[in-house]
Scaffold this motif. Structure first.
Motif, PDB file in Angstrom:
ATOM      1  N   GLU A 201      73.242  10.135  -2.874  1.00  0.00           N
ATOM      2  CA  GLU A 201      73.403  10.221  -1.418  1.00  0.00           C
ATOM      3  C   GLU A 201      73.901   8.899  -0.838  1.00  0.00           C
ATOM      4  O   GLU A 201      74.779   8.881   0.027  1.00  0.00           O
ATOM      5  N   LEU A 202      73.344   7.780  -1.301  1.00  0.00           N
ATOM      6  CA  LEU A 202      73.764   6.461  -0.801  1.00  0.00           C
ATOM      7  C   LEU A 202      75.208   6.168  -1.189  1.00  0.00           C
ATOM      8  O   LEU A 202      75.971   5.603  -0.386  1.00  0.00           O
ATOM      9  N   ASP A 203      75.590   6.550  -2.408  1.00  0.00           N
ATOM     10  CA  ASP A 203      76.988   6.349  -2.839  1.00  0.00           C
ATOM     11  C   ASP A 203      77.934   7.179  -1.980  1.00  0.00           C
ATOM     12  O   ASP A 203      79.006   6.704  -1.569  1.00  0.00           O
ATOM     13  N   ARG A 204      77.528   8.446  -1.698  1.00  0.00           N
ATOM     14  CA  ARG A 204      78.367   9.306  -0.860  1.00  0.00           C
ATOM     15  C   ARG A 204      78.495   8.726   0.551  1.00  0.00           C
ATOM     16  O   ARG A 204      79.584   8.688   1.145  1.00  0.00           O
ATOM     17  N   LEU A 205      77.370   8.241   1.109  1.00  0.00           N
ATOM     18  CA  LEU A 205      77.380   7.647   2.444  1.00  0.00           C
ATOM     19  C   LEU A 205      78.263   6.400   2.477  1.00  0.00           C
ATOM     20  O   LEU A 205      79.029   6.182   3.439  1.00  0.00           O
ATOM     21  N   THR A 206      78.173   5.588   1.423  1.00  0.00           N
ATOM     22  CA  THR A 206      78.983   4.371   1.349  1.00  0.00           C
ATOM     23  C   THR A 206      80.471   4.703   1.354  1.00  0.00           C
ATOM     24  O   THR A 206      81.275   4.040   2.035  1.00  0.00           O
ATOM     25  N   GLY A 211      85.553   4.730   3.976  1.00  0.00           N
ATOM     26  CA  GLY A 211      86.746   5.481   4.397  1.00  0.00           C
ATOM     27  C   GLY A 211      86.970   5.406   5.894  1.00  0.00           C
ATOM     28  O   GLY A 211      88.105   5.197   6.363  1.00  0.00           O
ATOM     29  N   ALA A 212      85.866   5.544   6.663  1.00  0.00           N
ATOM     30  CA  ALA A 212      85.982   5.484   8.128  1.00  0.00           C
ATOM     31  C   ALA A 212      86.413   4.093   8.580  1.00  0.00           C
ATOM     32  O   ALA A 212      87.259   3.947   9.478  1.00  0.00           O
ATOM     33  N   ALA A 213      85.839   3.054   7.940  1.00  0.00           N
ATOM     34  CA  ALA A 213      86.201   1.675   8.295  1.00  0.00           C
ATOM     35  C   ALA A 213      87.664   1.395   7.953  1.00  0.00           C
ATOM     36  O   ALA A 213      88.402   0.765   8.738  1.00  0.00           O
ATOM     37  N   GLY A 214      88.107   1.895   6.787  1.00  0.00           N
ATOM     38  CA  GLY A 214      89.503   1.704   6.385  1.00  0.00           C
ATOM     39  C   GLY A 214      90.475   2.405   7.324  1.00  0.00           C
ATOM     40  O   GLY A 214      91.515   1.843   7.708  1.00  0.00           O
ATOM     41  N   LEU A 215      90.121   3.646   7.725  1.00  0.00           N
ATOM     42  CA  LEU A 215      90.974   4.403   8.648  1.00  0.00           C
ATOM     43  C   LEU A 215      91.057   3.708  10.001  1.00  0.00           C
ATOM     44  O   LEU A 215      92.138   3.598  10.599  1.00  0.00           O
TER      45      LEU A 215
END
Length: 377
Positions: A201-206, A211-215
């Protein structure tokens, strides 16, 4: 030595680097490197310190769990009664070798695999190997056929199985990793470890946060170029925004919460070797057991006594000595005459609230205690 092979100790530096396998730790390290490149010194130092703190907390907790496991192992030193040079002696179980003659009786743990040459009403609890909840009756006669499972080998005693009734004499045929228990231990160590649910779950959240930060960084960069802002200013601003979007304290907070959980488990006599296991245990909602119900307490309780003329009811549960005998019907002076034969014929013992020996005989000993009998006498 007659001992199960221990897991090879991982070097401290290897375990430290293993703390950096999580995606969040990797992202924090990458963010620290980028901060150094754009000369955001304070941010870079803070990120590096956070990753080191996360690694140290995880390493320290694993070390505490390992120390507790080693302390438990040192407390559980098994011994064996052997016959050597025509005399009986008690030696550490680790010193047993093939061909040793070992004496076993009710309450003992079988110290190695061996062929029985004498058996007097011998019964051994082999539920750990076979799943059968009823103790297996043992004999000395030869077996028919080859390749028999442990449950069918009635003339063999297996390592670390408790003797519940009777006594016997065996010749050691296998020690350590060559025993049936050793083979199971080898299969367990060869099993590939699964990633705990919390780590997934933590890996998925990361990945989502990254991805959101990169976008966001790309969109900000594109909008800034449309307004003819300078490349270098845009780059620094976009990277700073991306770093700000990463929850740097998340691993530290998670480690702290799991550490509290591991302490609570330790208070209940449960030791977890790896911190994410705390959440895995908490996530468990059901445990499936087979038809034999091996995951029971394996405790029996006498709740009623019937004689030709009287009836008694007994309160209490399990092997606890709390409870009373109530004379429900009849005119006998007491229950002693009805239960005395069971106590005299018992091989079991009550030690610190636990029964050593046959569960049924243990339940009858508890009944005698409730009736006020001096079982030792």
């Amino acid at each position: 030595p007659n001992a199960l092979p221990e897991e090879q100790r991982t070097p401290a530096w290897h375990r430290f680097l293993a703390q950096y396998r999580s995606y969040m730790q990797i992202v924090l390290v990458a963010a620290a490197i980028v901060s150094l490149v754009i000369q955001e010194w304070t941010t870079a130092i803070l990120l590096i310190v956070l990753t080191l703190l996360n690694a140290v907390v995880g390493l320290r907790q694993e070390g505490k769990a390992e120390s507790a496991m080693n302390a438990l192992k040192s407390m559980m030193k098994a011994t064996a009664r052997v016959r050597r040079d025509g005399r009986e002696a008690e030696i550490p179980a680790e010193q047993l070798v093939d061909g040793d003659v070992v004496l076993i009786s009710a309450g003992d743990q079988v110290p190695a695999d061996g062929r029985l040459i004498e058996a007097s009403a011998l019964q051994i609890d082999e539920s750990a190997l076979t799943g059968e909840s009823v103790p297996a009756a043992k004999e000395t006669g030869p077996l028919q056929g080859t390749g028999l499972s442990p449950g069918d080998q009635t003339n063999t005693a297996f390592m670390n199985t408790p003797v519940t009734h009777g006594s016997g004499l065996m010749i050691v045929t296998a020690t350590g990793a060559d025993t049936e228990l050793g083979k199971i231990s080898g299969m367990l160590s060869a099993t590939e470890k699964e990633v705990p649910p919390l780590t997934k779950e933590l890996d998925r959240l990361t990945l989502w946060i990254t991805g959101a930060a990169g976008l966001t960084m790309i969109v900000m960069f594109a909008l800034g170029r449309q307004r003819d802002q300078a490349w270098d200013v845009l780059f620094v601003s976009a990277v700073s925004l991306a770093i700000a979007a990463i929850p740097e304290a998340l691993p530290t907070v998670t480690q702290a919460i799991l550490s509290v959980g591991s302490l609570n488990l330790a208070k209940r006599s449960a030791i977890v070797k790896e911190l994410p296991s705390v959440e895995t245990l908490a996530f468990t909602s059901a445990i499936n057991s087979d038809k034999t119900g091996t995951l029971t307490m394996n405790q029996m309780t006498a709740v009623e006594v019937l004689s030709p003329t009287d009836r008694y009811t007994v309160s209490g549960t399990g092997y606890g000595l709390e409870g009373k005998v109530h004379h429900a019907a009849g005119s006998a002076a007491g229950i002693e005459d009805a239960i005395l034969p069971y106590v005299v014929a018992s091989d079991a013992k009550l030690v610190g609230g636990a029964v050593v020996g046959d569960p049924t005989e243990g339940a009858l000993l508890v009944l005698a205690h409730k009736a006020g009998l001096d079982t030792d006498a």
